[in-house]
Design a protein around this motif. Structure first.
Motif, PDB file in Angstrom:
ATOM      1  N   LEU A 134       0.855  -1.185   0.000  1.00 47.47           N
ATOM      2  CA  LEU A 134       0.000   0.000   0.000  1.00 47.47           C
ATOM      3  C   LEU A 134       0.886   1.228   0.000  1.00 47.47           C
ATOM      4  O   LEU A 134       1.826   1.327   0.781  1.00 47.47           O
ATOM      5  CB  LEU A 134      -0.908   0.008   1.232  1.00 47.47           C
ATOM      6  N   MET A 135       0.594   2.156  -0.892  1.00 46.60           N
ATOM      7  CA  MET A 135       1.434   3.345  -1.035  1.00 46.60           C
ATOM      8  C   MET A 135       0.959   4.471  -0.125  1.00 46.60           C
ATOM      9  O   MET A 135      -0.245   4.705   0.021  1.00 46.60           O
ATOM     10  CB  MET A 135       1.386   3.848  -2.478  1.00 46.60           C
ATOM     11  N   ASP A 136       1.901   5.166   0.472  1.00 43.94           N
ATOM     12  CA  ASP A 136       1.614   6.449   1.118  1.00 43.94           C
ATOM     13  C   ASP A 136       1.627   7.505   0.021  1.00 43.94           C
ATOM     14  O   ASP A 136       2.673   7.766  -0.580  1.00 43.94           O
ATOM     15  CB  ASP A 136       2.684   6.747   2.167  1.00 43.94           C
ATOM     16  N   VAL A 137       0.487   8.070  -0.268  1.00 47.85           N
ATOM     17  CA  VAL A 137       0.387   9.026  -1.373  1.00 47.85           C
ATOM     18  C   VAL A 137       0.208  10.459  -0.871  1.00 47.85           C
ATOM     19  O   VAL A 137      -0.226  11.340  -1.613  1.00 47.85           O
ATOM     20  CB  VAL A 137      -0.766   8.652  -2.328  1.00 47.85           C
ATOM     21  N   SER A 138       0.583  10.689   0.378  1.00 48.30           N
ATOM     22  CA  SER A 138       0.388  12.026   0.954  1.00 48.30           C
ATOM     23  C   SER A 138       1.235  13.086   0.257  1.00 48.30           C
ATOM     24  O   SER A 138       0.809  14.245   0.126  1.00 48.30           O
ATOM     25  CB  SER A 138       0.700  12.007   2.457  1.00 48.30           C
ATOM     26  N   ARG A 139       2.424  12.689  -0.212  1.00 47.51           N
ATOM     27  CA  ARG A 139       3.281  13.663  -0.898  1.00 47.51           C
ATOM     28  C   ARG A 139       2.610  14.161  -2.174  1.00 47.51           C
ATOM     29  O   ARG A 139       2.570  15.368  -2.437  1.00 47.51           O
ATOM     30  CB  ARG A 139       4.635  13.027  -1.220  1.00 47.51           C
ATOM     31  N   LEU A 140       2.040  13.251  -2.953  1.00 53.90           N
ATOM     32  CA  LEU A 140       1.377  13.641  -4.190  1.00 53.90           C
ATOM     33  C   LEU A 140       0.092  14.429  -3.908  1.00 53.90           C
ATOM     34  O   LEU A 140      -0.232  15.378  -4.635  1.00 53.90           O
ATOM     35  CB  LEU A 140       1.062  12.398  -5.027  1.00 53.90           C
ATOM     36  N   GLU A 141      -0.620  14.048  -2.860  1.00 55.64           N
ATOM     37  CA  GLU A 141      -1.838  14.783  -2.517  1.00 55.64           C
ATOM     38  C   GLU A 141      -1.501  16.226  -2.141  1.00 55.64           C
ATOM     39  O   GLU A 141      -2.240  17.157  -2.496  1.00 55.64           O
ATOM     40  CB  GLU A 141      -2.568  14.078  -1.377  1.00 55.64           C
ATOM     41  N   LYS A 142      -0.386  16.424  -1.438  1.00 56.87           N
ATOM     42  CA  LYS A 142       0.034  17.787  -1.098  1.00 56.87           C
ATOM     43  C   LYS A 142       0.390  18.588  -2.346  1.00 56.87           C
ATOM     44  O   LYS A 142       0.321  19.819  -2.347  1.00 56.87           O
ATOM     45  CB  LYS A 142       1.233  17.741  -0.145  1.00 56.87           C
TER      46      LYS A 142
END
Length: 331
Positions: free
Chosen positions: A290-298
């Motif tokens: 499962l990817m942490d996509v918080s960087r892209l969401e920011k």
């Protein structure tokens, strides 16, 4: 949202335009009004040939590159052809990235894979997990090649001031996927198996593994949207979120499901009403990805295509293309 990017008026070379991801990126570029999208099939350009790639770049005034070309496959293919996966992917990325630098191309986007992360990486996997543990053995050669591509981009940025970026997608699916019964990824392989089971009035579909591994899936059109978004990001925004190494960005939905749940969704999508069996003698691969996509969401992007909706549209494409192209399905 990004302002209108100056890249849209430049010649942009999409390497791997006939693959599922490359084709989706070409569609996205055209939809956004890119005026000069350059492509070359294998019959025109051998990306494993350094001489051919360098000549191709010298002959064209390329302003940006999207490197979507790769040798890809599922667990079976990776286990069967490890040398091919390592060699060909290393050659493709080294030749294209170096040729871009040698001919003065400032903007490049490299597409990697979530398999770059350690097998037992903390979930969800953050970009910082890279090179912190042992890789999944079943796709280690492919992962090593993709890690090398990330580091090559980083190195040209550090040494030569280039703007070479990397995105790491989770498991992709969608129109243009490879539906080979043995050498494909889990969604197209299972989709074909369920389709054939319905055709044959089968009472059971057997899935490789225990059904317990957790996986995240992203529709290829969402991947294309994210890729162009990252390519067009303002330098200051990109650097602010990828320090200290100006490294890679995860692309995914941030949501996963078990292989059993995926199989249940595919049964609904294809209309299969029989039983599901699981062959635990087959390898499961990584327990969870499962990817942490918080960087892209920011950075202003989120996935928009839900899994079951994406599976339904992909299945419609598969049936339509199979009939139109007279693809021979196993009897």
């Amino acid at each position: 949202m990004n302002a209108i990017s100056p890249l849209r008026s430049m010649p942009v070379f999409v390497a791997g335009h006939r693959g599922m991801v490359g084709a989706a990126i070409v569609r996205r570029l055209h939809a956004l009004g890119y005026q000069q999208v350059i492509t070359a099939g294998r019959d025109e350009l051998d990306l494993c040939s350094q001489t051919a790639v360098q000549q191709f770049f010298r002959d064209r005034k390329i302003g940006a590159v999207v490197l979507a070309a790769a040798k890809v496959g599922g667990i079976h293919a990776n286990n069967t052809y490890p040398a091919d996966f390592l060699f060909e992917n290393l050659m493709i990325e080294a030749n294209v990235i170096n040729a871009a630098h040698q001919t003065g191309v400032q903007h490049l986007l490299f597409l990697g894979s979530s398999c770059i992360y350690p097998r037992m990486a903390e979930q969800p996997m953050r970009e910082e997990a890279l090179l912190t543990g042992v890789l999944e053995p079943t796709n280690e050669p492919y992962a090593i090649a993709k890690i090398a591509g990330i580091k090559l981009c980083e190195s040209y940025n550090r040494q030569h001031g280039r703007n070479y970026r990397s995105v790491m997608p989770t498991n992709l699916y969608g129109p243009g996927d490879n539906f080979h019964p043995e050498n494909s990824h889990v969604i197209p392989a299972l989709m074909r198996r369920f389709h054939e089971a319905v055709q044959q009035n089968a009472t059971e579909v057997v899935i490789w593994g225990s059904g317990r591994p957790m996986r995240e899936f992203l529709h290829v059109d969402d991947m294309a949207s994210a890729s162009v978004h990252v390519l067009e990001l303002d330098d200051a925004d990109y650097k602010a979120h990828t320090q200290p190494m100006l490294s890679h960005i995860n692309v995914g939905t941030g949501v996963d499901c078990s292989i059993r749940e995926l199989a249940e969704s595919l049964a609904r999508v294809t209309g299969f009403s029989g039983a599901l069996g699981f062959d635990s003698s087959k390898p499961d691969g990584t327990p969870r990805k499962l990817m942490d996509v918080s960087r892209l969401e920011k950075l202003g992007w989120q996935a928009s295509i839900g899994l079951e909706d994406g599976l339904r549209s992909t299945y419609r494409w598969f049936v339509s293309e199979a009939l139109k192209k007279s693809v021979t399905l196993r009897k």
